[in-house]
Design a protein around this motif. Structure first.
Motif, PDB file in Angstrom:
ATOM      1  N   ARG A 129     -21.593  24.185   3.466  1.00  0.00           N
ATOM      2  CA  ARG A 129     -21.712  23.753   4.612  1.00  0.00           C
ATOM      3  C   ARG A 129     -20.538  22.988   5.153  1.00  0.00           C
ATOM      4  O   ARG A 129     -20.377  23.539   6.527  1.00  0.00           O
ATOM      5  N   PHE A 130     -19.784  22.403   4.643  1.00  0.00           N
ATOM      6  CA  PHE A 130     -18.876  21.614   5.402  1.00  0.00           C
ATOM      7  C   PHE A 130     -17.222  21.994   4.421  1.00  0.00           C
ATOM      8  O   PHE A 130     -16.326  21.504   5.003  1.00  0.00           O
TER       9      PHE A 130
ATOM     10  N   ARG B 100     -21.825   7.016  13.233  1.00  0.00           N
ATOM     11  CA  ARG B 100     -21.899   8.513  12.923  1.00  0.00           C
ATOM     12  C   ARG B 100     -21.510   8.588  11.164  1.00  0.00           C
ATOM     13  O   ARG B 100     -21.094   7.582  10.595  1.00  0.00           O
ATOM     14  N   ASP B 101     -22.093   9.778  10.745  1.00  0.00           N
ATOM     15  CA  ASP B 101     -21.877  10.170   9.283  1.00  0.00           C
ATOM     16  C   ASP B 101     -20.340  10.482   9.196  1.00  0.00           C
ATOM     17  O   ASP B 101     -19.781  11.258  10.292  1.00  0.00           O
ATOM     18  N   TYR B 102     -19.603  10.611   8.089  1.00  0.00           N
ATOM     19  CA  TYR B 102     -18.472  10.858   7.788  1.00  0.00           C
ATOM     20  C   TYR B 102     -18.307  11.849   6.587  1.00  0.00           C
ATOM     21  O   TYR B 102     -19.051  11.234   5.513  1.00  0.00           O
ATOM     22  N   LEU B 103     -17.289  12.670   6.685  1.00  0.00           N
ATOM     23  CA  LEU B 103     -16.981  13.184   5.450  1.00  0.00           C
ATOM     24  C   LEU B 103     -15.337  12.971   5.137  1.00  0.00           C
ATOM     25  O   LEU B 103     -14.635  13.052   6.241  1.00  0.00           O
ATOM     26  N   ARG B 112     -13.939  13.602   8.877  1.00  0.00           N
ATOM     27  CA  ARG B 112     -14.658  14.516   9.669  1.00  0.00           C
ATOM     28  C   ARG B 112     -15.773  13.648  10.128  1.00  0.00           C
ATOM     29  O   ARG B 112     -16.693  13.696   9.333  1.00  0.00           O
ATOM     30  N   LEU B 114     -19.268  13.679  11.638  1.00  0.00           N
ATOM     31  CA  LEU B 114     -20.436  14.624  11.961  1.00  0.00           C
ATOM     32  C   LEU B 114     -21.223  14.567  12.941  1.00  0.00           C
ATOM     33  O   LEU B 114     -21.642  13.593  13.471  1.00  0.00           O
ATOM     34  N   ALA B 118     -26.500  16.203  10.698  1.00  0.00           N
ATOM     35  CA  ALA B 118     -25.973  17.296   9.996  1.00  0.00           C
ATOM     36  C   ALA B 118     -26.132  16.943   8.540  1.00  0.00           C
ATOM     37  O   ALA B 118     -26.253  17.910   7.790  1.00  0.00           O
ATOM     38  N   LEU B 119     -26.474  15.653   8.063  1.00  0.00           N
ATOM     39  CA  LEU B 119     -26.546  15.333   6.464  1.00  0.00           C
ATOM     40  C   LEU B 119     -28.078  14.952   6.314  1.00  0.00           C
ATOM     41  O   LEU B 119     -28.584  14.494   5.449  1.00  0.00           O
ATOM     42  N   SER B 137     -22.715   6.870   6.982  1.00  0.00           N
ATOM     43  CA  SER B 137     -22.225   6.172   8.077  1.00  0.00           C
ATOM     44  C   SER B 137     -21.297   4.846   7.950  1.00  0.00           C
ATOM     45  O   SER B 137     -20.703   4.206   8.557  1.00  0.00           O
ATOM     46  N   CYS B 145     -11.382  18.320   0.329  1.00  0.00           N
ATOM     47  CA  CYS B 145     -11.575  19.354   1.478  1.00  0.00           C
ATOM     48  C   CYS B 145     -10.976  20.646   1.009  1.00  0.00           C
ATOM     49  O   CYS B 145     -10.417  20.649  -0.124  1.00  0.00           O
TER      50      CYS B 145
END
Lengths: 149, 149
Positions: A129-130, B100-103, B112, B114, B118-119, B137, B145
């Motif tokens: 997905r990411f 926010r949630d992050y990657l 990133r 999200l 999204a999760l 978050s 990545c």
DNA sequence: ATACTTGCAAATGATTTGCCAGTGT
DNA sequence: ACACTGGCAAATCATTTGCAAGTAT
């Protein structure tokens, strides 16, 4: 190319094997390095650099902390060792063959090692997905456990 | 209990609202606290305590770093602010409404944010299977990545 | 002999703590 | 007035770095 001897060879190569990898890379088998490796083989669980430097609480001779960090970095570069950040406290090191995924509660600090593959589908979903491939063995899945939620 | 006024009230309560929460909890609206809150409202992205203490690079008057940390902790306790650990660098703070949630890529450090939700399914799976509710978050989903994998 | 390594001290980065003077209410 | 805060220095924790002396190969 030799055939692996019986025993724990595949799951956790022997100390001699690790020393061989060092040698194969032009690195020396110093006593400090031997000691750090012995500690890693002796420890059942991932251990901190500090505990390795302390000789696993006296079980082994003590060594210099800065050198332990340097050697652990070397071992990681060679693929012999991996470390995990369990959110609180120092990084913990273990033989690469003993690498595991972890779940950690951000509130009470509870740590839960998982069986290999337990998060395979989660990793796959996030990757698809990411485009990010999670390594829960390096940065665990963090959240609130049942008691803390 | 009053009715929320129109405008950005719900998504990010005003500075006056935040000061009201302080007052309602017997805390003072000192100038240092006002400043920290102004910085949080002004910043588009999560900011470090250091940047807040620096007045957002000069946009606001500077203040003491230790006090900023203490005040951010107070704001979090009151539910006004949340911080996230993006693996490298200091913790970053933002208004709770902007959480926010992050990657995060553990290698190149790419961050990133999200879209909300999204999760959601990933969180749900982990919660059902292991009893742990991830808070991406607070501790992001970390991995490699596409460029780094 | 000569790189590679160690050991020790000092530096680093992020955050916390102690303490007393200052200030909001 | 009086408790709550701010500001400044010092402490902490984990880790890194500089460097001279030591040691495997």
């Amino acid at each position: 190319m030799t055939v692996s001897p019986p025993g724990p060879a595949l799951s956790a190569p022997t100390l001699d094997h690790a020393l061989g990898v060092l040698h194969a890379n032009g690195l020396r088998a110093s006593s400090a390095r031997r000691l750090a490796l012995e500690a890693l083989y002796a420890a059942e669980e991932p251990v901190s650099a500090e505990r390795i430097a302390g000789g696993l609480d006296g079980r082994l001779p003590p060594s210099d902390l800065a050198s332990v960090y340097r050697n652990l970095e070397t071992f990681e570069r060679l693929g012999l060792v991996r470390h995990v950040h369990l959110v609180q406290g120092p990084g913990l090191y273990a033989l690469a063959a003993r690498e595991r995924d972890y779940l950690v509660c951000e509130r009470c600090g509870a740590i839960r090692p998982l069986m290999p593959g337990a998060l395979a589908d989660v990793r796959e979903v996030v990757k698809r997905r990411f485009g990010l491939t999670p390594r829960f063995s390096h940065h665990p899945l963090v959240g609130l456990c049942e008691d803390c939620a």
